[in-house]
Motif scaffolding. Structure first.
Motif, PDB file in Angstrom:
ATOM      1  N   MET A 157       4.381  18.013  -0.169  1.00  0.00           N
ATOM      2  CA  MET A 157       4.842  16.655  -0.428  1.00  0.00           C
ATOM      3  C   MET A 157       5.711  16.218   0.746  1.00  0.00           C
ATOM      4  N   LEU A 158       5.405  15.068   1.336  1.00  0.00           N
ATOM      5  CA  LEU A 158       6.160  14.590   2.493  1.00  0.00           C
ATOM      6  C   LEU A 158       7.398  13.806   2.078  1.00  0.00           C
ATOM      7  N   ASN A 159       7.239  12.858   1.167  1.00  0.00           N
ATOM      8  CA  ASN A 159       8.389  12.082   0.716  1.00  0.00           C
ATOM      9  C   ASN A 159       8.032  11.218  -0.485  1.00  0.00           C
ATOM     10  N   GLN A 160       9.053  10.739  -1.168  1.00  0.00           N
ATOM     11  CA  GLN A 160       8.891   9.810  -2.269  1.00  0.00           C
ATOM     12  C   GLN A 160       8.793   8.407  -1.691  1.00  0.00           C
ATOM     13  N   VAL A 161       7.760   7.664  -2.103  1.00  0.00           N
ATOM     14  CA  VAL A 161       7.487   6.341  -1.538  1.00  0.00           C
ATOM     15  C   VAL A 161       8.199   5.233  -2.308  1.00  0.00           C
ATOM     16  N   THR A 162       8.272   5.372  -3.647  1.00  0.00           N
ATOM     17  CA  THR A 162       8.835   4.315  -4.483  1.00  0.00           C
ATOM     18  C   THR A 162       9.964   4.858  -5.352  1.00  0.00           C
ATOM     19  N   GLY A 163      10.771   3.935  -5.897  1.00  0.00           N
ATOM     20  CA  GLY A 163      11.822   4.311  -6.823  1.00  0.00           C
ATOM     21  C   GLY A 163      13.199   4.338  -6.199  1.00  0.00           C
ATOM     22  N   LYS A 164      14.179   4.640  -7.034  1.00  0.00           N
ATOM     23  CA  LYS A 164      15.583   4.611  -6.628  1.00  0.00           C
ATOM     24  C   LYS A 164      15.903   5.630  -5.558  1.00  0.00           C
ATOM     25  N   ASN A 165      15.263   6.765  -5.630  1.00  0.00           N
ATOM     26  CA  ASN A 165      15.580   7.845  -4.688  1.00  0.00           C
ATOM     27  C   ASN A 165      14.618   7.917  -3.509  1.00  0.00           C
ATOM     28  N   SER A 166      13.828   6.882  -3.326  1.00  0.00           N
ATOM     29  CA  SER A 166      12.831   6.909  -2.248  1.00  0.00           C
ATOM     30  C   SER A 166      13.424   6.421  -0.935  1.00  0.00           C
ATOM     31  N   ARG A 167      12.722   6.703   0.137  1.00  0.00           N
ATOM     32  CA  ARG A 167      13.163   6.231   1.449  1.00  0.00           C
ATOM     33  C   ARG A 167      13.142   4.714   1.525  1.00  0.00           C
ATOM     34  N   ASN A 168      12.292   4.075   0.697  1.00  0.00           N
ATOM     35  CA  ASN A 168      12.210   2.617   0.688  1.00  0.00           C
ATOM     36  C   ASN A 168      13.213   1.961  -0.256  1.00  0.00           C
ATOM     37  N   ASP A 169      13.872   2.737  -1.088  1.00  0.00           N
ATOM     38  CA  ASP A 169      14.814   2.237  -2.087  1.00  0.00           C
ATOM     39  C   ASP A 169      14.283   0.974  -2.746  1.00  0.00           C
ATOM     40  N   THR A 170      13.081   1.071  -3.292  1.00  0.00           N
ATOM     41  CA  THR A 170      12.439  -0.105  -3.893  1.00  0.00           C
ATOM     42  C   THR A 170      13.198  -0.618  -5.112  1.00  0.00           C
ATOM     43  N   ALA A 171      14.053   0.229  -5.710  1.00  0.00           N
ATOM     44  CA  ALA A 171      14.852  -0.218  -6.853  1.00  0.00           C
ATOM     45  C   ALA A 171      15.840  -1.296  -6.419  1.00  0.00           C
ATOM     46  N   PRO A 185       1.850   2.034   9.568  1.00  0.00           N
ATOM     47  CA  PRO A 185       0.735   2.613   8.810  1.00  0.00           C
ATOM     48  C   PRO A 185       0.460   4.082   9.096  1.00  0.00           C
ATOM     49  N   ASP A 186       1.198   4.691  10.004  1.00  0.00           N
ATOM     50  CA  ASP A 186       1.000   6.108  10.303  1.00  0.00           C
ATOM     51  C   ASP A 186       1.670   6.932   9.197  1.00  0.00           C
ATOM     52  N   PRO A 187       0.896   7.639   8.381  1.00  0.00           N
ATOM     53  CA  PRO A 187       1.506   8.371   7.263  1.00  0.00           C
ATOM     54  C   PRO A 187       2.486   9.443   7.701  1.00  0.00           C
ATOM     55  N   ARG A 188       2.394   9.878   8.943  1.00  0.00           N
ATOM     56  CA  ARG A 188       3.342  10.886   9.429  1.00  0.00           C
ATOM     57  C   ARG A 188       4.760  10.342   9.483  1.00  0.00           C
ATOM     58  N   HIS A 189       4.898   9.025   9.416  1.00  0.00           N
ATOM     59  CA  HIS A 189       6.208   8.387   9.478  1.00  0.00           C
ATOM     60  C   HIS A 189       6.723   7.978   8.104  1.00  0.00           C
ATOM     61  N   GLY A 190       6.015   8.375   7.054  1.00  0.00           N
ATOM     62  CA  GLY A 190       6.555   8.255   5.711  1.00  0.00           C
ATOM     63  C   GLY A 190       6.349   6.949   4.986  1.00  0.00           C
ATOM     64  N   PHE A 191       5.606   6.020   5.571  1.00  0.00           N
ATOM     65  CA  PHE A 191       5.281   4.739   4.934  1.00  0.00           C
ATOM     66  C   PHE A 191       6.509   3.888   4.596  1.00  0.00           C
ATOM     67  N   PRO A 192       7.271   3.483   5.600  1.00  0.00           N
ATOM     68  CA  PRO A 192       8.346   2.522   5.333  1.00  0.00           C
ATOM     69  C   PRO A 192       7.756   1.166   4.944  1.00  0.00           C
ATOM     70  N   PHE A 193       8.323   0.518   3.914  1.00  0.00           N
ATOM     71  CA  PHE A 193       7.832  -0.779   3.474  1.00  0.00           C
ATOM     72  C   PHE A 193       8.426  -1.887   4.328  1.00  0.00           C
ATOM     73  N   GLU A 194       7.571  -2.789   4.754  1.00  0.00           N
ATOM     74  CA  GLU A 194       8.013  -4.004   5.434  1.00  0.00           C
ATOM     75  C   GLU A 194       8.489  -5.034   4.409  1.00  0.00           C
ATOM     76  N   SER A 195       7.722  -5.174   3.334  1.00  0.00           N
ATOM     77  CA  SER A 195       8.034  -6.164   2.309  1.00  0.00           C
ATOM     78  C   SER A 195       7.189  -5.881   1.076  1.00  0.00           C
ATOM     79  N   MET A 196       7.496  -6.588  -0.007  1.00  0.00           N
ATOM     80  CA  MET A 196       6.640  -6.617  -1.182  1.00  0.00           C
ATOM     81  C   MET A 196       6.360  -8.078  -1.511  1.00  0.00           C
TER      82      MET A 196
END
Length: 346
Positions: free
Chosen positions: A10-24, A73-84
């Protein structure tokens, strides 16, 4: 020679409070699932299913489906979100509305997206009722919605629907040879896979679809033959140029594992399934979606959901790299025009 799996992490959590994107904090997405992807206007988009605010699964601000744009878009970089895609309040907004009435339309789940000719299409299933046991639910109908403004607003044509029990309640899209191919499974996670196709200019016309009957394409939906046996849960399909074969990933509920099959052509024959990652390693795992547009040789990247955390994670599986090979133009791995060369939908 089967494609060998060497290991998974597992590389990283993409969504949620504890994710690198802090989507919460950024978009009110505390819990969500799925995370299938498609390219649109040279940007990578990611689509999610039932989404909740504070409290996570079953919490506040329930939205049946939301969508993000990936900054890198490079998955090696963990998929940072630009926007939703957001509403006036700045929170991720529901794309396709649902009635949220159990026994009628409990929710509307997007099962795959694709961009064709500048238009985004989302295939969805209208879930009538979630079953009491895992992997079982009933679907009222499935259909296609589309957006011409990069996902801000959506149309859901009444004519672009399939009634219950069509066998394509959930799909995986592949664009090739001028056709949109759909690998389909029925409601739940215990059916087998069938295959259909349609000319790209007639995607919204159900009567224009053709079905693979095991030897040829047929206009009768009832003729669709199994290309992969049950049980198959949420699935994705992608082409590997180095391995010169198609890859299919899905959840095998009976084995409690995400599995991988390969084939020289979309119509098969598909190899035996081998486990990629199991529920003993990641409890409550489901919905493996291969990252589109990546060269799949020794590295396979995909998103995967977990029920307990109810969020989406980025996964990496190491494969045995392909041996150098020269493939001639008349190589027999493309029977019956079965679309060996995929067409980019960027």
């Amino acid at each position: 020679m089967p494609l060998r799996v060497l290991g998974t992490e597992m590389l990283n959590q993409v969504t949620g409070k504890n994710s690198r994107n802090d989507t919460a904090a950024r978009w009110g997405v505390y819990g969500t699932d799925l995370g299938h992807m498609f390219w649109h206007r040279d940007r990578l988009y990611m689509v999610f299913g039932d989404t909740f605010g504070a409290g996570g699964f079953g919490g506040s601000n329930w939205r049946s489906n939301v969508m993000a744009r990936i900054a890198d878009p490079d998955p090696r970089h963990g998929f940072p979100f630009e926007s939703m895609v957001t509403g006036p309040d700045g929170a991720a907004k529901e794309l396709i509305r649902s009635r949220k009435i159990d026994g009628d339309e409990k929710t509307v789940i997007p099962t795959q997206g694709i961009s064709v000719g500048g238009r985004i299409y989302l295939h969805y299933m209208s879930v009538r009722h979630w079953g009491l046991t895992g992997g079982n639910w009933t679907v009222g109908h499935s259909g296609l919605a589309y957006s011409d403004d990069d996902g801000q607003t959506w149309a859901k044509p009444a004519g672009a629907t399939w009634r219950e029990a069509c066998g394509f309640e959930q799909v995986a899209f592949v664009m090739a040879d001028g056709f949109l191919y759909s690998f389909g499974i029925p409601e739940g996670r215990f059916g087998g896979v069938r295959l259909r196709r349609v000319a790209r200019e007639r995607i919204l016309t159900p009567d224009a679809y053709e079905y693979w009957d095991g030897t040829k394409w047929d206009t009768d939906a009832k003729s669709a033959a199994l290309v992969v046996p049950a049980p198959v849960g949420e699935l994705s399909v992608a082409w590997s140029e180095p391995h010169h074969r198609w890859l299919m990933m899905y959840l095998d509920e009976n084995r409690r594992a995400v599995v991988l099959r390969t084939a020289p052509a979309l119509t098969g024959p598909w190899s035996d399934a081998q486990a990629v990652v199991t529920a003993d390693q990641y409890p409550g795992l489901y919905a493996p979606y291969i990252v589109p547009g990546t060269e799949i040789d020794g590295d396979l990247y995909y998103t995967m959901s977990q029920w307990g955390p109810y969020n989406v994670f980025l996964m990496h599986t190491r494969l045995e790299p392909a041996a150098p090979a020269v493939v001639s133009a008349d190589d027999p791995v493309a029977p019956l025009g079965a679309a060996v060369t995929p067409v980019s939908s960027k």
